[in-house]
Design a protein around this motif. Sequence first.
Motif, PDB file in Angstrom:
ATOM      1  N   GLU A  37       0.854  -1.254  -0.030  1.00 50.51           N
ATOM      2  CA  GLU A  37       0.020  -0.113  -0.065  1.00 50.51           C
ATOM      3  C   GLU A  37       0.760   1.073  -0.030  1.00 50.51           C
ATOM      4  O   GLU A  37       1.842   1.272   0.680  1.00 50.51           O
ATOM      5  N   TYR A  38       0.517   2.169  -0.874  1.00 53.20           N
ATOM      6  CA  TYR A  38       1.224   3.432  -1.053  1.00 53.20           C
ATOM      7  C   TYR A  38       0.328   4.633  -0.984  1.00 53.20           C
ATOM      8  O   TYR A  38      -0.958   4.517  -0.985  1.00 53.20           O
ATOM      9  N   GLY A  39       0.731   6.045  -0.658  1.00 53.73           N
ATOM     10  CA  GLY A  39      -0.060   7.109  -0.513  1.00 53.73           C
ATOM     11  C   GLY A  39       0.571   8.021  -1.736  1.00 53.73           C
ATOM     12  O   GLY A  39       1.107   7.504  -2.542  1.00 53.73           O
ATOM     13  N   ILE A  40      -0.140   9.269  -1.729  1.00 52.73           N
ATOM     14  CA  ILE A  40       0.342  10.451  -2.806  1.00 52.73           C
ATOM     15  C   ILE A  40       1.708  10.262  -2.678  1.00 52.73           C
ATOM     16  O   ILE A  40       2.446  10.567  -1.871  1.00 52.73           O
ATOM     17  N   ASN A  41       2.459  10.422  -3.864  1.00 56.07           N
ATOM     18  CA  ASN A  41       3.773  10.772  -4.102  1.00 56.07           C
ATOM     19  C   ASN A  41       4.682   9.807  -3.536  1.00 56.07           C
ATOM     20  O   ASN A  41       5.938   9.790  -3.115  1.00 56.07           O
ATOM     21  N   GLU A  42       4.320   8.389  -3.244  1.00 56.09           N
ATOM     22  CA  GLU A  42       5.129   7.478  -2.827  1.00 56.09           C
ATOM     23  C   GLU A  42       5.184   6.520  -3.962  1.00 56.09           C
ATOM     24  O   GLU A  42       4.216   6.340  -4.747  1.00 56.09           O
ATOM     25  N   LEU A  43       6.375   6.034  -4.203  1.00 55.64           N
ATOM     26  CA  LEU A  43       7.089   5.473  -5.579  1.00 55.64           C
ATOM     27  C   LEU A  43       6.636   3.794  -5.145  1.00 55.64           C
ATOM     28  O   LEU A  43       7.094   3.168  -4.159  1.00 55.64           O
ATOM     29  N   GLY A  44       5.542   3.317  -5.899  1.00 50.79           N
ATOM     30  CA  GLY A  44       5.250   1.953  -5.962  1.00 50.79           C
ATOM     31  C   GLY A  44       6.039   1.148  -6.886  1.00 50.79           C
ATOM     32  O   GLY A  44       6.400   1.830  -8.173  1.00 50.79           O
ATOM     33  N   TYR A  45       6.207  -0.076  -6.697  1.00 45.45           N
ATOM     34  CA  TYR A  45       7.107  -0.995  -7.569  1.00 45.45           C
ATOM     35  C   TYR A  45       6.453  -2.139  -7.693  1.00 45.45           C
ATOM     36  O   TYR A  45       6.285  -2.787  -6.699  1.00 45.45           O
ATOM     37  N   LEU A  46       5.878  -2.705  -8.962  1.00 49.45           N
ATOM     38  CA  LEU A  46       5.297  -3.979  -9.065  1.00 49.45           C
ATOM     39  C   LEU A  46       5.880  -4.709 -10.236  1.00 49.45           C
ATOM     40  O   LEU A  46       5.768  -4.014 -11.434  1.00 49.45           O
ATOM     41  N   ASP A  47       6.599  -5.850 -10.311  1.00 49.36           N
ATOM     42  CA  ASP A  47       6.901  -6.366 -11.699  1.00 49.36           C
ATOM     43  C   ASP A  47       7.419  -5.723 -12.490  1.00 49.36           C
ATOM     44  O   ASP A  47       7.317  -5.543 -13.685  1.00 49.36           O
ATOM     45  N   VAL A  56       5.413   2.814 -10.211  1.00 51.06           N
ATOM     46  CA  VAL A  56       4.058   3.704 -10.323  1.00 51.06           C
ATOM     47  C   VAL A  56       3.966   4.876  -9.153  1.00 51.06           C
ATOM     48  O   VAL A  56       3.930   4.309  -8.132  1.00 51.06           O
ATOM     49  N   THR A  57       3.554   5.831  -9.500  1.00 51.75           N
ATOM     50  CA  THR A  57       3.457   6.919  -8.577  1.00 51.75           C
ATOM     51  C   THR A  57       2.273   7.892  -8.572  1.00 51.75           C
ATOM     52  O   THR A  57       1.972   8.247  -9.780  1.00 51.75           O
ATOM     53  N   LEU A  58       1.235   7.729  -7.619  1.00 49.04           N
ATOM     54  CA  LEU A  58       0.241   8.529  -7.792  1.00 49.04           C
ATOM     55  C   LEU A  58       0.705   9.837  -7.357  1.00 49.04           C
ATOM     56  O   LEU A  58       0.948  10.189  -6.155  1.00 49.04           O
ATOM     57  N   GLU A  59       0.699  10.797  -8.248  1.00 44.80           N
ATOM     58  CA  GLU A  59       1.220  12.144  -8.077  1.00 44.80           C
ATOM     59  C   GLU A  59       0.098  13.194  -7.377  1.00 44.80           C
ATOM     60  O   GLU A  59       0.637  14.005  -6.700  1.00 44.80           O
ATOM     61  N   LYS A  60      -1.089  13.167  -8.050  1.00 46.81           N
ATOM     62  CA  LYS A  60      -1.965  13.833  -7.506  1.00 46.81           C
ATOM     63  C   LYS A  60      -3.386  13.726  -7.613  1.00 46.81           C
ATOM     64  O   LYS A  60      -3.683  12.896  -8.725  1.00 46.81           O
ATOM     65  N   VAL A  61      -4.381  14.015  -6.932  1.00 41.03           N
ATOM     66  CA  VAL A  61      -5.760  13.765  -7.026  1.00 41.03           C
ATOM     67  C   VAL A  61      -6.369  15.170  -7.024  1.00 41.03           C
ATOM     68  O   VAL A  61      -6.517  15.859  -5.993  1.00 41.03           O
TER      69      VAL A  61
END
Length: 177
Positions: free
Chosen positions: A47-57, A61-66
Amino acid sequence: MLENIGEKIKQLDIKKLIVIGFICIVAILFTTFMFNTGDGKHILKSEYGINELGYLDKIEVTLEKVNYIHNNTAIELTFKITNQTDKTITITPDDYFKFYDINEVQIPNKNTSNQKIIKKDETTTYKLQYDVTKKELYEIYFYSQVVENNIKFSFKSSDISEEIITDSNMTQEEKSQ
């Protein structure tokens, strides 16, 4: 006889220490393996929040803004995606991203023509739009399409930026009112 018992107790204590030491080493190695992807710059989480760098396979992926859009009846999510796989990937919104309502029914992406081809080692900005009812916590899942793995991005309603209404994002009908 007492000497034999004392010697056996010492031997048992040494064996216990060896077993405990072995278990500790295995636990440390397991933890290191689980949180190290080999490149040293990614910490794997689910689980990640906004502006956290997610990594999968091998996809970052980073959710930059909503942002709220359409008079706060919808939200727009902006992701930064980097393809670190050895091949080109084609991101289609409802396959790679799953956004659920309160009843766990998938809400379709409203951003039409939102299919992106991302070549190896390429980074792109990707926008998704969803009609939502206001709630305190939102979650969107990213699926890499390699296996059924996913990572979750969570954000609160307080993390969502208010829509800035300008002439450029208003319809002619809205302008005439």
